[in-house]
Motif scaffolding. Structure first.
Motif, PDB file in Angstrom:
ATOM      1  N   SER A 170       0.817  -1.210   0.000  1.00  0.00           N
ATOM      2  CA  SER A 170       0.000   0.000   0.000  1.00  0.00           C
ATOM      3  C   SER A 170       0.854   1.264   0.000  1.00  0.00           C
ATOM      4  O   SER A 170       0.599   2.193  -0.757  1.00  0.00           O
ATOM      5  CB  SER A 170      -0.916   0.021   1.228  1.00  0.00           C
ATOM      6  OG  SER A 170      -1.836  -1.044   1.175  1.00  0.00           O
ATOM      7  N   VAL A 171       1.879   1.274   0.847  1.00  0.00           N
ATOM      8  CA  VAL A 171       2.631   2.522   0.974  1.00  0.00           C
ATOM      9  C   VAL A 171       3.500   2.802  -0.244  1.00  0.00           C
ATOM     10  O   VAL A 171       3.745   3.958  -0.586  1.00  0.00           O
ATOM     11  CB  VAL A 171       3.505   2.534   2.257  1.00  0.00           C
ATOM     12  CG1 VAL A 171       2.640   2.400   3.484  1.00  0.00           C
ATOM     13  CG2 VAL A 171       4.583   1.474   2.227  1.00  0.00           C
ATOM     14  N   HIS A 173       2.766   2.609  -3.228  1.00  0.00           N
ATOM     15  CA  HIS A 173       2.000   3.264  -4.287  1.00  0.00           C
ATOM     16  C   HIS A 173       1.885   4.776  -4.098  1.00  0.00           C
ATOM     17  O   HIS A 173       1.333   5.461  -4.953  1.00  0.00           O
ATOM     18  CB  HIS A 173       0.608   2.631  -4.402  1.00  0.00           C
ATOM     19  CG  HIS A 173       0.620   1.327  -5.142  1.00  0.00           C
ATOM     20  ND1 HIS A 173       0.828   1.252  -6.496  1.00  0.00           N
ATOM     21  CD2 HIS A 173       0.489   0.054  -4.700  1.00  0.00           C
ATOM     22  CE1 HIS A 173       0.803  -0.027  -6.875  1.00  0.00           C
ATOM     23  NE2 HIS A 173       0.612  -0.773  -5.805  1.00  0.00           N
ATOM     24  N   CYS A 174       2.421   5.297  -2.991  1.00  0.00           N
ATOM     25  CA  CYS A 174       2.424   6.754  -2.827  1.00  0.00           C
ATOM     26  C   CYS A 174       3.552   7.395  -3.625  1.00  0.00           C
ATOM     27  O   CYS A 174       3.586   8.611  -3.792  1.00  0.00           O
ATOM     28  CB  CYS A 174       2.566   7.128  -1.346  1.00  0.00           C
ATOM     29  SG  CYS A 174       4.233   6.928  -0.685  1.00  0.00           S
ATOM     30  N   LYS A 217       8.205  10.298   2.103  1.00  0.00           N
ATOM     31  CA  LYS A 217       6.848  10.018   1.637  1.00  0.00           C
ATOM     32  C   LYS A 217       6.355   8.672   2.159  1.00  0.00           C
ATOM     33  O   LYS A 217       5.187   8.531   2.524  1.00  0.00           O
ATOM     34  CB  LYS A 217       6.823  10.049   0.102  1.00  0.00           C
ATOM     35  CG  LYS A 217       6.988  11.451  -0.471  1.00  0.00           C
ATOM     36  CD  LYS A 217       7.038  11.446  -1.984  1.00  0.00           C
ATOM     37  CE  LYS A 217       5.694  11.164  -2.615  1.00  0.00           C
ATOM     38  NZ  LYS A 217       5.723  11.341  -4.079  1.00  0.00           N
ATOM     39  N   GLU A 221       3.140   7.933   4.435  1.00  0.00           N
ATOM     40  CA  GLU A 221       2.096   7.027   3.947  1.00  0.00           C
ATOM     41  C   GLU A 221       1.883   5.868   4.910  1.00  0.00           C
ATOM     42  O   GLU A 221       0.757   5.391   5.097  1.00  0.00           O
ATOM     43  CB  GLU A 221       2.479   6.498   2.565  1.00  0.00           C
ATOM     44  CG  GLU A 221       1.328   5.846   1.817  1.00  0.00           C
ATOM     45  CD  GLU A 221       0.275   6.855   1.400  1.00  0.00           C
ATOM     46  OE1 GLU A 221      -0.811   6.420   0.971  1.00  0.00           O
ATOM     47  OE2 GLU A 221       0.517   8.073   1.510  1.00  0.00           O
ATOM     48  N   ARG A 224      -0.451   6.959   7.503  1.00  0.00           N
ATOM     49  CA  ARG A 224      -1.830   6.980   7.001  1.00  0.00           C
ATOM     50  C   ARG A 224      -2.430   5.583   7.019  1.00  0.00           C
ATOM     51  O   ARG A 224      -3.566   5.376   7.425  1.00  0.00           O
ATOM     52  CB  ARG A 224      -1.854   7.529   5.571  1.00  0.00           C
ATOM     53  CG  ARG A 224      -1.540   9.003   5.454  1.00  0.00           C
ATOM     54  CD  ARG A 224      -1.804   9.482   4.035  1.00  0.00           C
ATOM     55  NE  ARG A 224      -1.489  10.892   3.883  1.00  0.00           N
ATOM     56  CZ  ARG A 224      -0.331  11.342   3.450  1.00  0.00           C
ATOM     57  NH1 ARG A 224       0.629  10.500   3.118  1.00  0.00           N
ATOM     58  NH2 ARG A 224      -0.116  12.629   3.338  1.00  0.00           N
ATOM     59  N   LEU A 230      -6.408   6.160   4.862  1.00  0.00           N
ATOM     60  CA  LEU A 230      -6.623   6.079   3.420  1.00  0.00           C
ATOM     61  C   LEU A 230      -8.109   5.912   3.136  1.00  0.00           C
ATOM     62  O   LEU A 230      -8.831   5.275   3.904  1.00  0.00           O
ATOM     63  CB  LEU A 230      -5.848   4.885   2.845  1.00  0.00           C
ATOM     64  CG  LEU A 230      -4.328   5.017   2.877  1.00  0.00           C
ATOM     65  CD1 LEU A 230      -3.693   3.748   2.331  1.00  0.00           C
ATOM     66  CD2 LEU A 230      -3.862   6.208   2.065  1.00  0.00           C
TER      67      LEU A 230
END
Length: 599
Positions: A170-171, A173-174, A217, A221, A224, A230
């Motif tokens: 998931s992270v 993809h930031c 970043k 993320e 988050r 998210l």
């Protein structure tokens, strides 16, 4: 029958108590969400024991549970502004505790030992793993962990591993395509920066910049993801933006003291335009003077209790204030004497952005302390009046830039002094009521302002920092301190920049003191004495204004000549004599206030 009735009464009482506690917790969470640190502290005291119980059930270790709860509370404090439904505070806190416990267990909690990747089942034909593609590898490992959890005697560790892989996926993809490629090459393929530079036809220095940016970043993320910030599937995840149209604020309406100036501009944006002399008088800044004991630094202007002063002034004007304040960890903090009581915070965007968005969306600008103001200012208060999630920027005012400026989300989070305030009208104060205050209310405020002016003039140490090497002289004694700096001689010359700002700010302040006192709704002898004080403040303003003309407020390196220093010292002696006379008149006016109270 009697026993059943008693039991029913106890049950009803218990339910009533639970409902009351739920309401209180919701109210505390609502206040904490808008930056009230005292409310957050009370909220945590209520639920700390419960949080430890959750952590201990997950770990079986009371000492580890204490560490987990401490970490969870720090994260909860940083991200309380992201909580959408304050009635769901406990489930939200439980999720944070669970995530922190899971993180600890992955690192090696009691009885937990991670298996190497090789222990996973070999990929079947349907997996078709591309071992050069990180997405494909993570997808395969996640599936293996889920399958193993179905059959293993201890499925929890496999589920934890599955969550870890999903989080990594998931992270990542930031990152942009290029950031991700460089990050994967460096951390997963173990290529050197030189090799990556050759691969992407860029300099090695640029590679290091990309790696640093990607680390930051990913850290943001990960926060988050771990806090569930998210957007869920099906939710609108489109970037938002909003820009408020601030009312015109020409130079003739502005004051050099930007704390009061921005409050005036903010109120005008809320369609509550106030006379700046009124704001200077009610806030006390028209009557204040404070000089550093070291030299003519300008920092004495900023040495007051920011939080209490702002809350008190806005409460008098009919507004509730919510604050986000702090000092950044591991960062040089300007104006330490004023912000030393602020909590230490981390540079995390989610700690400030929800408050900014919510206030702007409601049509209310945010008061913000800006440490990157355009010269000759070094740091000043400003208004944030817009945000853009796509560009990741906020729009704010600047004293030297009429059109304002743009600052990135990262810069807002990295501000070494965190001070943001939002305002909303008190529920019991309708707009018409605020605008039609009685003369009695206005008079009481004026009397309070006059008492405060005298108290400040007579108090040599109105503000005492905890930092021992910082000290300031205030009131009438500040004139003496200022004069001593000017007469200290070549061995200890006054600070040229600070000298200019002090003179500009205090000359203007005394002008507003004179004007405010002419507007107060007093009568009889009290009014006569107040008008005499107004005239004396006018004379003090004129003398300090001559100092300002001799030493204009501009950043300059040249030394002040002994002759100029002596000229300014004599002008300040004149100003002090007039202000001392003004203070005496106001003290006599207060005597008449007291007689009326006793009558």
């Amino acid at each position: 029958m009697y026993g059943n009735g008693s039991e029913e009464a106890r049950t009803a009482a218990g339910q009533g108590t639970e409902a009351s506690e739920a309401r209180e917790s919701r109210d505390l969470a609502e206040r904490a969400k808008f930056g009230d640190t005292e409310a957050f502290g009370e909220l945590i005291e209520r639920h700390r024991k419960r949080a430890k119980g959750w952590a201990q059930r997950m770990t079986g270790d009371p000492h580890l549970a204490d560490d987990i709860v401490q970490d969870a509370l720090i994260r909860a404090f940083l991200h309380i502004g992201s909580l959408q439904d304050t009635s769901r505070f406990l489930p939200w806190l439980h999720k944070i505790v669970r995530n922190q416990a899971n993180m600890r267990l992955r690192r090696g909690g009691p009885g937990r030992r991670e298996k190497p990747f090789a222990s996973f089942a070999a990929p079947t034909a349907r997996d078709r793993v591309d071992w050069d593609d990180l997405d494909s590898v993570l997808h395969h490992l996640t599936r293996c962990a889920a399958d193993a959890a179905k059959t293993d005697h201890d499925p929890e560790r496999h589920l934890l591993r599955q969550e870890l892989y999903e989080t990594i996926h998931s992270v990542l993809h930031c990152l942009t395509r290029k950031e991700r490629g460089i990050f994967e090459a460096y951390f997963f393929r173990q290529l050197s920066p030189d090799e990556i530079a050759a691969l992407y036809r860029m300099t090695t220095g640029s590679v290091y910049t990309y790696i640093h940016r990607s680390r930051r970043k990913l850290r943001q993320e990960h926060i988050r993801v771990s806090l569930g910030l998210l957007p869920e599937k099906g939710e609108n995840a489109m970037a938002r933006r909003k820009l408020l149209e601030l009312p015109e604020w020409p130079a003739r309406d502005a004051v050099n003291l930007t704390f009061v100036d921005r409050i005036g501009h903010l109120l005008a944006a809320l369609e509550d335009r106030r006379d700046l002399s009124e704001l200077m008088g009610l806030s006390g800044f028209a009557f204040r003077m404070q000089i550093s004991d070291k030299t003519t630094f300008a920092d004495g202007i900023y040495m007051f209790d920011w939080r209490e002063t702002l809350r008190t002034l806005m409460r008098e004007l009919g507004y509730e204030t919510t604050l986000l304040c702090g000092q950044l960890s591991d960062s040089p903090v300007p104006l330490l004497g004023a912000v030393e009581r602020f909590p230490v915070v981390l540079p995390i965007e989610e700690a400030v952005l929800p408050t900014i968005r919510q206030s702007i969306d409601a049509g209310r600008p945010v008061l913000y302390f800006d440490t990157s103001a355009a010269r000759p200012y070094v740091h000043e208060w400003s208004l944030i009046y817009g945000y853009d999630d796509e560009e990741r920027t906020v729009r704010l005012t600047d004293a030297m830039r009429p059109d304002g400026k743009t600052v990135s989300y990262e810069e807002v989070a990295d501000n070494p002094v965190r001070f943001l305030a939002t305002f909303r009208r008190q529920p019991e104060r309708e707009e018409t009521a605020v605008r039609s205050e009685t003369s009695a209310q206005t008079r009481l405020r004026a009397e309070a302002a006059i008492r405060s002016a005298v108290a400040h003039a007579r108090n040599e140490r109105a503000y005492r920092p905890m930092t021992v090497y910082l000290s300031y002289t205030s009131g009438l004694a500040a004139y003496d301190r200022w004069i001593r700096h000017l007469r200290a001689g070549p061995a200890s010359p006054p600070n040229r920049y600070g000298m200019g700002q002090l003179a500009a700010v205090y000359a203007e302040a005394k002008k507003h003191a004179a004007r405010y006192l002419r507007l107060v709704p007093l009568e009889g002898e009290a009014m006569r004495l107040t008008l005499l004080a107004s005239e004396a403040y006018e004379q003090a303003a004129e003398a300090i204004g001559a100092v300002s003309a001799a030493v204009p407020f501009a950043r300059a390196a040249e030394m002040l000549s002994p002759e100029l220093c002596e000229k300014c010292a004599k002008l300040l002696e004149t100003a002090k004599a007039f202000e001392a006379a003004a203070t005496g008149y106001l003290e006599k006016a207060i005597g008449y206030f007291e007689k009326e109270l006793r009558a």
